[in-house]
Design an enzyme around this catalytic site. Sequence first.
Site, PDB file in Angstrom:
ATOM      1  N   GLY A 164     -39.277  66.304  39.953  1.00  0.00           N
ATOM      2  CA  GLY A 164     -37.924  66.834  40.098  1.00  0.00           C
ATOM      3  C   GLY A 164     -37.922  68.319  39.790  1.00  0.00           C
ATOM      4  O   GLY A 164     -38.910  68.842  39.259  1.00  0.00           O
ATOM      5  N   LYS A 165     -36.871  68.993  40.141  1.00  0.00           N
ATOM      6  CA  LYS A 165     -36.725  70.415  39.812  1.00  0.00           C
ATOM      7  C   LYS A 165     -35.266  70.782  39.983  1.00  0.00           C
ATOM      8  O   LYS A 165     -34.549  70.132  40.753  1.00  0.00           O
ATOM      9  CB  LYS A 165     -37.574  71.263  40.760  1.00  0.00           C
ATOM     10  CG  LYS A 165     -37.953  72.616  40.203  1.00  0.00           C
ATOM     11  CD  LYS A 165     -39.163  72.510  39.297  1.00  0.00           C
ATOM     12  CE  LYS A 165     -39.681  73.818  38.815  1.00  0.00           C
ATOM     13  NZ  LYS A 165     -40.948  73.655  38.104  1.00  0.00           N
ATOM     14  N   GLY A 166     -34.816  71.799  39.297  1.00  0.00           N
ATOM     15  CA  GLY A 166     -33.421  72.188  39.462  1.00  0.00           C
ATOM     16  C   GLY A 166     -33.163  73.582  38.949  1.00  0.00           C
ATOM     17  O   GLY A 166     -34.099  74.288  38.554  1.00  0.00           O
ATOM     18  N   VAL A 209     -32.946  68.597  42.299  1.00  0.00           N
ATOM     19  CA  VAL A 209     -33.608  67.854  43.367  1.00  0.00           C
ATOM     20  C   VAL A 209     -34.497  66.793  42.720  1.00  0.00           C
ATOM     21  O   VAL A 209     -35.331  67.101  41.866  1.00  0.00           O
ATOM     22  CB  VAL A 209     -34.451  68.788  44.270  1.00  0.00           C
ATOM     23  CG1 VAL A 209     -35.257  67.969  45.274  1.00  0.00           C
ATOM     24  CG2 VAL A 209     -33.557  69.782  44.999  1.00  0.00           C
ATOM     25  N   ASP A 259     -38.114  76.248  32.714  1.00  0.00           N
ATOM     26  CA  ASP A 259     -38.801  76.858  33.849  1.00  0.00           C
ATOM     27  C   ASP A 259     -38.450  78.353  33.806  1.00  0.00           C
ATOM     28  O   ASP A 259     -38.152  78.876  32.728  1.00  0.00           O
ATOM     29  CB  ASP A 259     -38.340  76.172  35.153  1.00  0.00           C
ATOM     30  CG  ASP A 259     -39.219  76.492  36.338  1.00  0.00           C
ATOM     31  OD1 ASP A 259     -40.361  76.030  36.370  1.00  0.00           O
ATOM     32  OD2 ASP A 259     -38.775  77.214  37.239  1.00  0.00           O
TER      33      ASP A 259
END
Length: 443
Positions: free
Chosen positions: A121-123, A76, A162
């Site tokens: 952002g992150k995923g 994202v 993460d």
Amino acid sequence: MHQATTKTKSGPSEATSQENINPWERAKRQLARAAKRLKLPSLLSARLANPDRVVEVSIPIHMDDGTVRTFEGLRVQHNRARGPYKGGLRYHPKVDLDEVKALAFWMSIKNAIIDVPFGGGKGGVRVDPKQLTERELERLTREFARKLAPVIGPTVDVPAPDVNTNPKIMGWFADEYSKILGTPTPAVVTGKPLEKGGSEGRAEATGLGGCFALTTMLEKMGKNPRGMTVAIQGFGNVGSFLAEYLQQAGFNVVAVSDSKGGLYIPTGIGSVKEVLRCKERLGHLAGCYCVGSVCDISNKEKLGAREITADEALTLPVDIVVPAALENALTAPLARAVRAKIVLEMANGPTTSEAEKILNERGVTIIPDILANAGGVAVSYFEWKQNRDKTRWEKDEVLRRLEGKMKKSASDVYESSKRRNVSLREAAYLIAVERIAKAAQSE
Ligand code: NAD
């Protein structure tokens, strides 16, 4: 000891089931409040209330037994008005779009608060990495890098470790991306091993950053940290480094807990390194009653020590409590039982909305996650900058710059909360959204 190892993630406890815990809904409410107060133009509000882009990829790989399995991956990209999208990749069976959207949004906010030139952002990949061999994990990571390659890059989107991902995984990711480009491109991810372009000081950055945020806030409030008592829930990378730096700054860390429970020693837990060593030896914290280098159950009575549950760390009679483990750990029932006057949020999203309301009504000061745990991404920025400038900074320099960033940001948030007569969290949101809006308007 203090290794940035893989991280676990569990769902909220049953106590939260009645509370609103959808993080994306919570994030949008936080944004809406800030947007209203700042009178943001509605087009800009709408842009921030939706991610720029959601990328879904399929990741088929060969397993060691020759079969093929296909995993699902997500990225994202929330907003890049202030710079490349930036945020972690998690490997977990419950990677969920709403959660990833919220985390990407919080990264935009966090990066704006500590004023690094990144968006959010992150995923992640829906996978239980503990079920994969190391070779399968490497194949998964390399294929994920190939699938994301068209939409990431040092000036576009820069992932990081993460939950359940670590420097080794980032090393594979950077290596695969570099192969695709045909040139070494370490700045495509941060959190790499040192020998692959990682930065000095990354492991301790989040814990130390939290210590700087807390001491700056206390200084502003006219409070002396010396002897203030602290209880920490979560004794992993963040919690253990924080405990050590707090002790160095004169706080008395009296309790720590992890997923298996914890210990409370009213006079202080003693050397963090010894407690970590003992935990490694015993497999749990209970019994790690340390006097000097001797950590043993036989010291229990002498120290007036006792075992506690993981949650009890948050309700002990101390000056400061620190949720440093999971999202949604501080629920409404626990908030009613909190006896501390300050909550330092080191985990991401540890306080439910209902718990926050209760704490606010009870006059408890919350130092919000988006400020308190921003030290990690500050040093990620330093890593990216060193890679881009083809240089290496000494650890002292990294930590000195981290101190500058954290103190300035904490000070900005405090002053803004006083000036606007709002909570520290709301003040942090206002600063961040204002900075993002300013950048977006000049785009
Ligand atoms: P970690 O995996 O190293 O440690 C997590 C700790 O929490 C462990 O001690 C684990 O036993 C404990 N824990 C798990 N479930 C628990 C429970 N139910 N009750 C009490 N303790 C429990 O993870 P970490 O890197 O220390 O991250 C901790 C939190 O900080 C996470 O929310 C993470 O998203 C956030 N965070 C981490 C960083 C970073 O740089 N590592 C940066 C920003 C935010």
